[in-house]
Motif scaffolding. Structure first.
Motif, short mmCIF file in Angstrom:
data_model
loop_
_atom_site.label_atom_id
_atom_site.label_comp_id
_atom_site.label_asym_id
_atom_site.label_seq_id
_atom_site.Cartn_x
_atom_site.Cartn_y
_atom_site.Cartn_z
N LEU A 73 -15.28 39.17 -18.98
CA LEU A 73 -14.88 38.34 -19.94
C LEU A 73 -14.28 38.81 -21.21
CD1 LEU A 73 -15.18 35.25 -20.64
CD2 LEU A 73 -17.27 35.86 -21.84
N LYS A 74 -14.70 39.94 -21.56
CA LYS A 74 -14.37 40.74 -22.81
C LYS A 74 -13.24 41.81 -22.41
CE LYS A 74 -18.74 40.70 -25.35
NZ LYS A 74 -19.89 41.43 -26.15
N ALA A 78 -10.35 33.22 -33.85
CA ALA A 78 -8.91 33.13 -33.24
C ALA A 78 -9.21 33.41 -31.69
CB ALA A 78 -8.15 34.13 -33.77
N SER A 79 -9.67 34.38 -31.39
CA SER A 79 -9.80 34.56 -29.79
C SER A 79 -10.64 33.54 -29.10
CB SER A 79 -10.85 35.96 -29.66
OG SER A 79 -10.11 36.98 -30.09
N TRP A 80 -11.60 33.12 -29.98
CA TRP A 80 -12.63 32.06 -29.36
C TRP A 80 -11.44 30.73 -29.04
CZ3 TRP A 80 -14.19 27.12 -31.53
CH2 TRP A 80 -15.29 26.48 -30.83
N LEU A 104 -6.07 39.04 -22.03
CA LEU A 104 -5.02 38.21 -21.69
C LEU A 104 -4.73 37.12 -22.60
CD1 LEU A 104 -3.06 38.45 -19.35
CD2 LEU A 104 -4.92 36.96 -18.08
N SER A 105 -6.06 36.23 -23.42
CA SER A 105 -5.86 35.11 -23.69
C SER A 105 -5.42 35.63 -25.21
CB SER A 105 -7.35 34.61 -24.07
OG SER A 105 -7.00 33.44 -24.63
N ASP A 106 -5.71 36.60 -25.85
CA ASP A 106 -5.12 37.05 -27.03
C ASP A 106 -3.46 37.12 -27.03
OD1 ASP A 106 -7.61 37.08 -28.23
OD2 ASP A 106 -7.85 39.07 -28.22
N PHE A 107 -3.24 37.80 -26.00
CA PHE A 107 -1.78 37.90 -25.65
C PHE A 107 -1.03 36.60 -25.45
CE2 PHE A 107 1.73 38.75 -22.65
CZ PHE A 107 2.47 39.42 -23.51
N ASN A 108 -1.39 35.66 -24.75
CA ASN A 108 -1.09 34.72 -24.54
C ASN A 108 -1.07 33.74 -25.78
OD1 ASN A 108 -0.44 32.46 -22.57
ND2 ASN A 108 -2.34 31.36 -23.25
N PRO A 132 -21.27 35.16 -34.16
CA PRO A 132 -20.43 34.50 -32.85
C PRO A 132 -20.28 35.84 -32.14
CG PRO A 132 -19.77 33.40 -34.72
CD PRO A 132 -20.75 34.29 -35.23
N GLU A 133 -20.09 35.65 -30.73
CA GLU A 133 -19.55 36.58 -30.08
C GLU A 133 -18.31 37.09 -30.02
OE1 GLU A 133 -20.33 37.89 -25.23
OE2 GLU A 133 -20.91 35.80 -26.06
N PHE A 134 -17.49 36.08 -30.29
CA PHE A 134 -16.05 36.27 -30.33
C PHE A 134 -15.57 35.56 -31.76
CE2 PHE A 134 -16.85 35.98 -25.57
CZ PHE A 134 -16.35 37.00 -25.54
N GLY A 135 -14.48 36.10 -32.35
CA GLY A 135 -13.71 35.72 -33.52
C GLY A 135 -13.28 34.44 -33.15
#
Length: 546
Positions: free
Chosen positions: A250-251, A87-89, A257-261, A82-85
């Motif tokens: 995206l990365k 939690a991030s996904w 921003l999404s991880d902080f959110n 997967p490109e993203f982990g």
């Protein structure tokens, strides 16, 4: 800047059609609003059952796909990770799917059901039943069916982009197995333009809810008056945040921003759960889940068929809430689906379906269960009359009032406002990213052109801002839902297109594998035969020598 990459007919047509709707609303706001509302009443009243059937049908269709042979297909190379982990996904798909609207409705939606419960329940005579439905119906509206509607477009788009290696993610391109060369014609353009128009209208709704909420919080913290000037400044500030994030890509932008959110949201929920009425929140949320499980099919198909007869009272609840929500999810579905498709490289189709529905629904259960039941507890105990504040001063003030009942009130209002800003920014940088992707012939290295991303980022702000001054933002949102009505049939075509393409590819792969096995078997048999002949010849030679 590579202008050859831009799909100019789709790009220009989308902008022109949007202006064609907005300008008449600006010039003739009252007549335009009345016309749009009449069309909306006709669509929701006459075809509301189609939305309900669509929602339930999509949910069970995706469950079937997830556990069929099609669900084993990996979006990418067979050995690709997967490109993203996880939690991030999960954080990115959740933030893009619900935005700051979750903070708005999770905190206050119960109050609307408290005053107008479903199924013809009389709030003055059946208070216990009213309370249970008030605590439950928001979770249902933001639950598995909503996320299934989001997921359906993601599956064929991701399949065509990562498995069939199409150079761009578009609705029209995804329908090519059904439409054939028609995907490149006027019909294909109309499908893509309808998607963009619906997204812009749906984004306007999110801005309409998010900006006053943020402004009410800022006003509470600073003492500044909640004015249109303050709302404009806040909206422009949020625009700058999501424009920069979208520009970074995206990365570097959206993911961070999404991880902080996600971290900030978890902090808010834990704080309210621990410092609020913990036992009541836990029991009420558990009770709501049980009610949904017991009444899932009834809630999914309730249409008030006998309301037209004189002896029965029409509540209008299904059209005002369930049909409206399914229509709203439908309008946003191609956008969220495109975004989910883009971030799901390296996952199987089953993982995308199950993960999106489970993580999305779980996040909404937590928000509605914790934030909603905290507000409901304040109302029940008499600690604060939230319903009166809602009716007299509006939802944004009522929401901030609820947050003010927490310990360290001003700090928590600050956290709530910051989370609202980040949620709003995360949704809109995802929106501009996807709009830029759809208006290009090809997406190089998985990233649309930066100037294209910035154009749609500011378009998402300028048009709703204009309508906010004129008071026509709600009308644009209603118009987008009416314009999204054809998406019911497009969703059916998306499911059909995916099954036709993926099943055909699986059969071709299976045929190839069987052919390979047969050829390998023949080669093995031939080698065995040659070895036997060789041994036989050697034995005869030995006998002759003797």
């Amino acid at each position: 800047m590579n202008r050859k990459l831009i799909d100019w007919p789709t790009f220009i047509a989308s902008f022109v059609i949007l202006l064609g709707v907005v300008i008449p609303l600006v010039i003739f706001p009252e007549k335009g609003e009345a016309l749009v509302n009449r069309i909306n009443d006709f669509v929701s009243g006459s075809f509301g059952f189609l939305y309900l059937i669509m929602g339930l049908g999509i949910f069970f269709f995706l469950i079937f796909v997830a556990f069929s042979q099609n669900g084993h297909v990996k979006l990418g190379e067979k050995d690709e990770k997967p490109e993203f982990g996880t939690a991030s996904w999960a954080g990115m798909l959740f933030s893009a799917g619900i935005g700051s609207s979750i903070l708005y409705w999770a905190t206050i939606e119960w109050a609307y059901y408290y005053q107008g419960p479903p199924f013809g329940v009389d709030p003055t005579e059946s208070q216990l039943e009213t309370l249970q439905w008030a605590s439950t119906y928001g979770i249902f509206h933001w639950g598995p069916i909503a996320w299934a509607i989001y997921t359906l477009p993601a599956i064929p788009m991701a399949y065509f982009f990562y498995v069939r290696k199409t150079p761009v993610i578009k609705i029209s391109e995804t329908l090519r197995p059904i439409l054939g060369q028609t995907s490149d014609s006027f019909i294909g353009r109309i499908i893509d333009v309808l998607f963009i128009f619906g997204l812009l209208g749906g984004a306007g709704t999110t801005l309409a809810l998010g900006t006053p909420l943020i402004t009410a919080g800022v006003s509470d913290l600073t003492g500044l008056e909640d004015t249109m000037t303050l709302r404009t400044i806040i909206l422009l500030g949020v625009t700058v945040i999501f424009a920069v994030s979208s520009y970074l890509g995206l990365k570097e932008g959206i993911k961070r921003l999404s991880d902080f959110n996600l971290a900030l949201a978890i902090f808010l929920l834990i704080f309210v759960f621990v410092t609020g009425p913990t036992l009541f929140i836990a029991e009420a949320s558990t009770n709501s889940i049980g009610l949904i499980l017991d009444n899932f099919f009834h809630m999914s198909t309730w249409t008030e068929p006998f309301a037209n007869f004189d002896q029965f009272n029409e509540t209008g609840f299904p059209e005002a809430w369930t049909v409206f929500y399914w229509a709203w999810w439908l309008v946003y579905a191609p956008f969220v689906g495109l975004f989910i498709a883009r971030i799901s490289r390296g996952r199987t189709i089953r993982q995308v379906i199950v993960g999106t529905i489970v993580y999305g629904s779980l996040g909404c259960v937590l928000f509605f269960g914790i934030m909603g039941n905290f507000g409901l507890y304040l109302q029940l105990t008499g600690a604060y009359d939230i319903v009166s504040v809602l009716n007299e001063q509006g939802a944004p003030v009522a929401i901030i009032t609820i947050i003010n009942q927490l310990p360290f009130a001003k700090f928590m209002v600050l956290v709530f406002v910051l989370l609202s800003v980040v949620f709003l920014a995360t949704t809109f940088d995802s929106s501009s990213y996807i709009l830029a992707s759809v208006t290009q012939h090809e997406v190089e290295d998985g990233e649309p052109e930066r100037w294209n991303r910035l154009f749609w980022a500011f378009t998402l702000c300028i048009l709703p801002l204009t309508l906010m001054f004129l008071g026509g933002l709600g009308t644009l949102q209603t118009a987008s839902i009416v314009g999204g009505f054809p998406l019911i049939f497009i969703m059916f075509l998306l499911g059909w297109s995916f099954m036709r393409a993926s099943t055909g590819d699986l059969k071709a792969d299976d045929k190839f594998r069987r052919k390979t096995v047969v050829l390998d078997y023949k080669r093995i048999r031939e080698k065995i035969r040659q070895r036997r002949q060789k041994r036989k010849g050697k034995t005869e030679q030995d006998q002759n020598d003797e």
